[in-house]
Design a protein around this motif. Structure first.
Motif, short mmCIF file in Angstrom:
data_model
loop_
_atom_site.label_atom_id
_atom_site.label_comp_id
_atom_site.label_asym_id
_atom_site.label_seq_id
_atom_site.Cartn_x
_atom_site.Cartn_y
_atom_site.Cartn_z
N LEU A 57 0.83 -1.20 0.00
CA LEU A 57 0.00 0.00 0.00
C LEU A 57 0.86 1.25 0.00
O LEU A 57 0.56 2.24 -0.69
N ASP A 58 1.95 1.22 0.77
CA ASP A 58 2.84 2.39 0.82
C ASP A 58 3.50 2.68 -0.53
O ASP A 58 3.86 3.82 -0.82
N ALA A 59 3.66 1.64 -1.34
CA ALA A 59 4.28 1.81 -2.65
C ALA A 59 3.29 2.37 -3.69
O ALA A 59 3.72 2.84 -4.75
N LEU A 60 2.00 2.30 -3.40
CA LEU A 60 0.98 2.78 -4.33
C LEU A 60 0.71 4.27 -4.12
O LEU A 60 1.02 4.83 -3.07
N PRO A 61 0.10 4.91 -5.11
CA PRO A 61 -0.23 6.33 -4.94
C PRO A 61 -1.24 6.56 -3.82
O PRO A 61 -2.02 5.69 -3.46
N GLN A 62 -1.22 7.76 -3.31
CA GLN A 62 -2.22 8.25 -2.37
C GLN A 62 -3.10 9.27 -3.09
O GLN A 62 -2.70 9.81 -4.11
N PRO A 63 -4.31 9.53 -2.55
CA PRO A 63 -4.96 8.95 -1.38
C PRO A 63 -5.51 7.56 -1.67
O PRO A 63 -5.59 7.13 -2.83
N GLN A 64 -5.91 6.88 -0.58
CA GLN A 64 -6.43 5.52 -0.68
C GLN A 64 -7.65 5.34 0.21
O GLN A 64 -7.74 5.97 1.28
N ILE A 65 -8.55 4.48 -0.23
CA ILE A 65 -9.64 3.98 0.61
C ILE A 65 -9.46 2.47 0.68
O ILE A 65 -9.45 1.79 -0.35
N VAL A 66 -9.30 1.94 1.89
CA VAL A 66 -9.05 0.51 2.09
C VAL A 66 -10.04 -0.01 3.12
O VAL A 66 -10.25 0.61 4.16
N VAL A 67 -10.66 -1.16 2.82
CA VAL A 67 -11.54 -1.82 3.79
C VAL A 67 -11.08 -3.26 3.97
O VAL A 67 -10.46 -3.84 3.09
N PRO A 68 -11.36 -3.86 5.13
CA PRO A 68 -10.94 -5.25 5.37
C PRO A 68 -11.87 -6.25 4.72
O PRO A 68 -13.01 -5.93 4.34
N GLY A 69 -11.37 -7.49 4.61
CA GLY A 69 -12.17 -8.61 4.11
C GLY A 69 -12.17 -9.74 5.12
O GLY A 69 -11.51 -9.68 6.16
N ASN A 70 -12.87 -10.81 4.79
CA ASN A 70 -12.98 -11.93 5.73
C ASN A 70 -11.64 -12.61 5.98
O ASN A 70 -11.40 -13.14 7.07
N HIS A 71 -10.72 -12.59 5.01
CA HIS A 71 -9.41 -13.20 5.23
C HIS A 71 -8.52 -12.36 6.15
O HIS A 71 -7.47 -12.84 6.59
N ASP A 72 -8.93 -11.14 6.44
CA ASP A 72 -8.18 -10.29 7.36
C ASP A 72 -8.58 -10.52 8.81
O ASP A 72 -8.07 -9.85 9.72
N ASN A 112 -17.15 -1.77 6.46
CA ASN A 112 -16.55 -3.03 6.86
C ASN A 112 -17.61 -4.12 6.90
O ASN A 112 -18.53 -4.06 7.71
N THR A 113 -17.48 -5.13 6.04
CA THR A 113 -18.44 -6.25 6.02
C THR A 113 -17.87 -7.52 6.64
O THR A 113 -18.56 -8.54 6.70
N ALA A 114 -16.61 -7.50 7.11
CA ALA A 114 -16.00 -8.69 7.70
C ALA A 114 -16.60 -8.95 9.08
O ALA A 114 -16.80 -8.02 9.86
N ASP A 121 -18.52 -15.43 4.76
CA ASP A 121 -19.60 -14.50 4.43
C ASP A 121 -19.41 -13.17 5.16
O ASP A 121 -18.64 -13.05 6.10
N GLY A 122 -20.15 -12.16 4.70
CA GLY A 122 -20.07 -10.85 5.30
C GLY A 122 -21.45 -10.24 5.46
O GLY A 122 -22.45 -10.78 4.96
N ARG A 123 -21.49 -9.08 6.13
CA ARG A 123 -22.77 -8.49 6.45
C ARG A 123 -22.61 -6.99 6.69
O ARG A 123 -21.55 -6.53 7.14
N VAL A 148 -17.87 1.26 -0.92
CA VAL A 148 -16.85 0.22 -1.04
C VAL A 148 -17.05 -0.80 0.07
O VAL A 148 -17.05 -0.44 1.25
N THR A 149 -17.23 -2.05 -0.30
CA THR A 149 -17.29 -3.16 0.65
C THR A 149 -16.41 -4.29 0.12
O THR A 149 -16.01 -4.28 -1.04
N HIS A 150 -16.14 -5.27 0.98
CA HIS A 150 -15.46 -6.47 0.47
C HIS A 150 -16.46 -7.43 -0.15
O HIS A 150 -16.27 -7.92 -1.27
N HIS A 151 -17.54 -7.70 0.57
CA HIS A 151 -18.54 -8.66 0.09
C HIS A 151 -19.50 -7.97 -0.88
O HIS A 151 -19.87 -6.82 -0.69
N PRO A 152 -19.93 -8.68 -1.91
CA PRO A 152 -20.65 -8.05 -3.01
C PRO A 152 -22.15 -7.89 -2.77
O PRO A 152 -22.77 -8.67 -2.06
N PHE A 153 -22.71 -6.88 -3.43
CA PHE A 153 -24.16 -6.69 -3.47
C PHE A 153 -24.78 -7.38 -4.68
O PHE A 153 -26.00 -7.47 -4.78
N ASP A 154 -23.96 -7.85 -5.59
CA ASP A 154 -24.42 -8.65 -6.72
C ASP A 154 -23.29 -9.59 -7.08
O ASP A 154 -22.14 -9.39 -6.66
#
Length: 284
Positions: A57-72, A112-114, A121-123, A148-154
């Motif tokens: 993430l530090d190597a990528l451009p800023q600004p950033q929006i990051v959310v967690p997923g179930n594997h986190d 955050n859906t984790a 699954d997420g919610r 922005v979520t990790h788990h999909p709405f479709d």
């Protein structure tokens, strides 16, 4: 116009090292206004994996929006999973699990859906829905509103082994009230861009639902590693899919879809010549 790079499902601990430097270089070359990462930064929520994800993430451009997923969320450490599910994420990535970015053209709201009590699954819950609704309701009508979520709405077309994010119908009804335009997610490792109208029957309203594949993981599910470049302007969004080509050592365009808004509904349209010819810097 705003340009977003949408990455998902990095899965540090199961990454392809040949991809890491090229993707960083190409994202910098795109020069996005915002980088969005929709969860699953790690494979098993280990500290070393979060350290690697943080460096990426530090190597990528800023600004950033990051959310967690179930594997986190830890899988095998039951105590950590139940009582401190995102402690390492907060330590190494960021404290804010529901970050927000707003400028004079776009508003991007992370949710955050984790969850601790599910494996994959997420919610979304009522408090998260209401918070997002209030944030979007305060914005001017010309602002393009992105969730922005990790788990999909479709889900992409074809056989699926995943469920939609839990509590999705109340969330979509709230999004309709405040005019959410674009829903970004990952989780299924398959990219797609569709109108929400096929899955949610909300008269006079549809959002654009965009899934990203896995950007860097070896855990592919029949699709090459990929990420999305999303070009946003009032009443128009173009979604460019970039797929990894090992023989070329870079990501190349493998798909392009353009959508236009009429009223409060987003529908697919034919790509304008400038986009079809590859001029993504001037998509008007």
């Amino acid at each position: 116009m705003r340009t977003l790079v949408h990455l998902s499902d990095l899965h540090f601990g199961r990454t392809d090292p040949a991809i890491l430097e090229p993707i960083v270089a190409q994202v910098h070359a795109i020069a996005p206004d915002l980088v969005v990462v929709s969860g699953d930064l790690t494979q098993r929520a280990r500290a070393t994996q979060f350290v690697e994800a943080r460096a990426f993430l530090d190597a990528l451009p800023q600004p950033q929006i990051v959310v967690p997923g179930n594997h986190d969320v830890p899988l095998f450490n039951v105590a950590a999973r139940l009582f401190q599910p995102l402690k390492k994420y907060r330590r190494h990535i960021q404290q804010d699990l529901q970050p927000v970015y707003i400028d004079d053209e776009i508003a991007v709201i992370g949710i955050n859906t984790a969850r601790s009590l599910t494996i994959k699954d997420g919610r979304v819950n009522d408090q998260q829905i209401e918070r997002a609704r209030r944030q979007m309701a305060m914005l001017d009508d010309h602002i393009v509103k992105v969730i922005v979520t990790h788990h999909p709405f479709d889900l992409p077309a074809g056989p699926q082994h995943h469920d939609l994010v839990g509590h999705s119908i109340p969330a979509m009804r709230a999004f309709a009230l405040c005019g959410a335009d674009l829903l970004l997610a990952g989780h299924v490792h398959t990219s797609s861009a569709v109108s929400s109208s096929a899955h949610y029957d909300i008269p006079g309203y549809s959002a654009l639902v965009v899934q990203a594949g896995t950007a860097t993981s070896t855990r592919s599910r029949g699709e090459t590693n990929s990420f999305n470049v999303i070009y946003i302007e009032a009443e128009r969004i173009a979604v460019e899919r970039m797929g990894w080509q090992p023989d070329q050592g870079k990501f190349v365009r493998t798909g392009l879809q353009c959508f236009r808004q009429t009223g409060n509904e987003w529908t697919l349209e034919e790509a304008p010549p400038a986009l079809a010819d590859g001029d993504m810097q001037n998509p008007a």
